[in-house]
Design an enzyme around this catalytic site. Structure first.
Site, short mmCIF file in Angstrom:
data_model
loop_
_atom_site.label_atom_id
_atom_site.label_comp_id
_atom_site.label_asym_id
_atom_site.label_seq_id
_atom_site.Cartn_x
_atom_site.Cartn_y
_atom_site.Cartn_z
CD GLU A 253 -27.35 -8.62 -39.06
OE1 GLU A 253 -26.45 -7.81 -39.38
OE2 GLU A 253 -27.14 -9.63 -38.36
CG HIS B 19 -27.33 -13.02 -28.41
ND1 HIS B 19 -26.30 -12.12 -28.41
CD2 HIS B 19 -27.03 -13.94 -29.36
CE1 HIS B 19 -25.41 -12.47 -29.33
NE2 HIS B 19 -25.82 -13.57 -29.93
#
Lengths: 323, 326
Positions: free
Chosen positions: A61, A130
């Site tokens: 990321e 999530h």
């Protein structure tokens, strides 16, 4: 008059990407598995724009975010897709400490026109990371705008606004709204950031909700129809926050319930409550109620439906302030 | 890539200037005339000067934090008056006095520092990506050995090599990070060994030799602009002083020995460069004296500019107007 076509929310977002990338060569997307389209909102874009503008990265990321961050300094207008918004935490340092603050700290010389996006939300049993809504964490830091659409119409217009904005914008969308269908004009249009929307008019209580919780708010308003008249306001943006529209509604209703799919403490619900007390204390006929996730990590399994805000909890809060 | 005499003269001049600026900063922080920290570059100013002096105007330059990038700033032609004004919180500072010592100079494509060591491994990917798309520019990404402890360093090397980005990873390895030594913190003595895992060409050079640094970086830049991808240049350097002025100069918990530091001083890059330009008759002693005189005058001028500039204390309203692009 021809009927406006209906699209699911994800298709509305994709149309915004497509139209803005056609309009402006400097717009590109970077993310993980966006060429393949893990979500439908990027599916098929690589065929039209190629891998130079639909850029897949390794599972890293910082590097992925850096592709967007550095390119924005060089005059590009990147959209960086974290897939799930919670994954932004893997790049929280450059987002919160640098991207948001760089312009100001460096004398307001630079602009960082970029969109940071990802899906989130309780209801799919995907586990806390999530599901996590990160809007409040980002909105805490000045220098970055934060928004979340509730309808396909807003999704397209706000995404186009976010891409054209010269500031970094975190555009978060809720998985529970992904396949919701609604009218979406074909031509490009802008829904301005920082402007709330009165989505349903009412006179007894102001109910602030957005994303998936906007749908829950609608369920509650339907349930209470004929008994309590509910005005639903969709803030649409968390930063900047349009408090004036909420205050204006309170002049009529005098009662406020804020739904925020986030932890109770330091949430947007808390911020709205604080600002209303600050600027609209005299408008209130009852205490403000917040409907949020209690201060605990969001459990997975079968607990999401009653731990996260839900119609029963919202209805109870509305009834409480209308007693 | 052999240097011409004019190039050597320019490098020498920039090295002397950078050395004077660094000493100016050390003096000023001792006198309480700087805001925040100062991390002295004494004895290690050649790497930045050599790496930056011959970059193209469109190249992106990320300076190393030591000496607050002064070697790179001097090589790049940054207005040191505005640099110092920023370090003193003045209205003429290059960031309006808001950045403290995390200055930037966007018009020189130096996009700014952060207080987080290794932060630049994130945007460098985008700088490289944008440079490749534009096709006529590259990125000189300087940092120290300590910063290669950051995970982001590996992501940056992975992306750069994967996409053949025009980036020169330029590592100033002085063997120390605050009080830690490289032998305690890295399994290998050469940071450039990390590049091997990514198949990135890497070279180790003497960072005390301003001419060798310039030659190597020019070659690496050519490699990048030819579309051949990133390279890793490790410049071995040293640290004569403490990490930042005011903290003790330790290696782990022990003070570094005086005899050892005396040995290091023999490797001062200004001393080395002076003997070379004299030996090779690039400059005469008289010309060198003039370069020193000019550098001293520039320091005086820079200090006067910064000291004469008013303190930046804009209103809250003015500051709020600078947070977002309207």
């Amino acid at each position: 008059m021809s009927e406006v076509r209906e699209l699911p929310l994800v298709e509305a977002i994709k149309e915004a990407y497509r139209q803005e990338m056609e309009r402006d060569e400097s717009v590109f997307m970077v993310g993980q598995d966006i060429a393949g389209g893990i979500f439908p909102h990027t599916k098929g874009l690589v065929e039209q724009f190629g891998t130079d503008r639909i850029v897949d990265t390794p599972l890293a990321e910082l590097g992925m975010y850096g592709t967007a961050f550095g390119a924005a300094m060089e005059g590009f207008r990147p959209i960086v897709d974290f897939m799930f918004a919670g994954f932004f935490l893997n790049a929280a340092s450059p987002i919160l400490a640098q991207t948001a603050q760089f312009r100001f700290i460096h004398g307001s010389q630079m602009s960082l026109p970029m969109v940071i996006t990802g899906a989130c939300g309780a209801g799919m049993r995907l586990g806390n990371e999530h599901a996590m809504l990160v809007h409040n964490m980002i909105a805490q830091v000045p220098g970055i705008k934060v928004c979340m659409p509730s309808t396909p119409y807003d999704a397209k217009g706000m995404m186009i606004a976010a891409i054209r904005d010269d500031n970094p914008v975190a555009f978060i969308w809720h998985l529970g709204t992904m396949m919701d269908r609604g009218p979406v004009p074909e031509e490009p249009y802008v829904v301005p950031l920082g402007v709330a929307d009165v989505k349903r008019e009412g006179s007894d209580v102001t109910l602030v909700a957005n994303g998936f919780q906007y749908k829950n708010a609608g369920i509650v308003a339907d349930r209470l129809a004929g008994e309590i008249s509910v005005e639903i306001i969709d803030p649409r943006s968390f930063s900047p926050l349009d408090i004036d529209t909420i205050l204006k509604s309170l002049e009529k209703t005098g009662r406020l319930v804020v739904v925020d799919e986030s932890w109770e403490s330091r949430s947007t619900a808390s911020e709205i409550a604080a600002q209303v007390v600050d600027r609209g204390f005299d408008l209130l006929d009852a205490p403000i109620r917040r409907v949020t996730i209690p201060n605990m990590p969001l459990p997975g399994g079968h607990m999401e439906p009653y731990v996260a805000p839900n119609p029963d909890a919202i209805e109870a809060a509305v009834r409480d302030v209308c007693r | 890539m052999a240097l011409g005499k004019e190039q050597m003269k320019l490098l020498y001049r920039n090295l002397v200037r950078a050395d004077h600026f660094d000493k100016m900063m050390m003096n000023r922080i001792m006198q309480g005339k700087l805001i925040g920290f100062y991390h002295p570059g004494d004895g290690a100013m050649a790497a930045g000067v050599g790496a930056s002096t011959f970059l193209g105007d469109d190249d992106i330059l990320n300076p190393h934090h030591r000496a607050h990038g002064l070697g790179y700033a001097a090589g790049r032609g940054v207005d040191i008056g505005r640099y110092l004004a920023e370090h003193t919180g003045k209205v003429d500072g290059c960031c309006g006095g808001r950045s403290s010592f995390h200055w930037s100079f966007p018009e020189k494509k130096m996009y700014g520092a952060s207080g987080f060591i290794g932060w630049h491994f994130c945007p460098v990917v985008g700088w490289g990506w944008a440079s490749k798309r534009k096709g006529n520019q590259m990125v000189l990404m300087a940092s120290g050995d300590g910063s290669y402890g950051q995970g982001g360093a590996h992501e940056a090397m992975l992306f750069a090599m994967n996409w053949k980005l025009p980036i020169v990873f330029f590592c100033e390895n002085n063997g120390m990070a605050i009080h830690s030594t490289i032998s305690d913190m890295h399994p290998m003595p050469d940071i450039s060994s990390l590049a091997q895992g990514y198949g990135m060409p890497a070279v180790v050079i003497d960072g005390q030799d301003v001419f060798a640094v310039a030659e190597t970086v020019m070659a690496a830049r050519k490699h990048a602009l030819a579309g051949k991808g990133p390279t890793f240049v490790e410049a071995k350097t040293l640290r004569l002083r403490e990490h930042d002025v005011g903290t003790p100069d330790l290696a782990r918990a022990e003070p570094r020995e005086a005899a050892y530091l005396e040995e290091l001083k023999k490797r001062d890059p200004v001393v080395l460069a002076t003997s070379r330009v004299l030996a090779e008759k690039v400059l005469t002693q008289k010309q060198i004296d003039k370069i020193y005189k000019d550098a001293k005058a520039e320091v005086e001028q820079v200090e006067k500019f910064a000291d004469d500039s008013p303190v930046a204390q804009p209103s809250i309203e003015e500051l709020l107007a600078g947070v977002y692009v309207a």
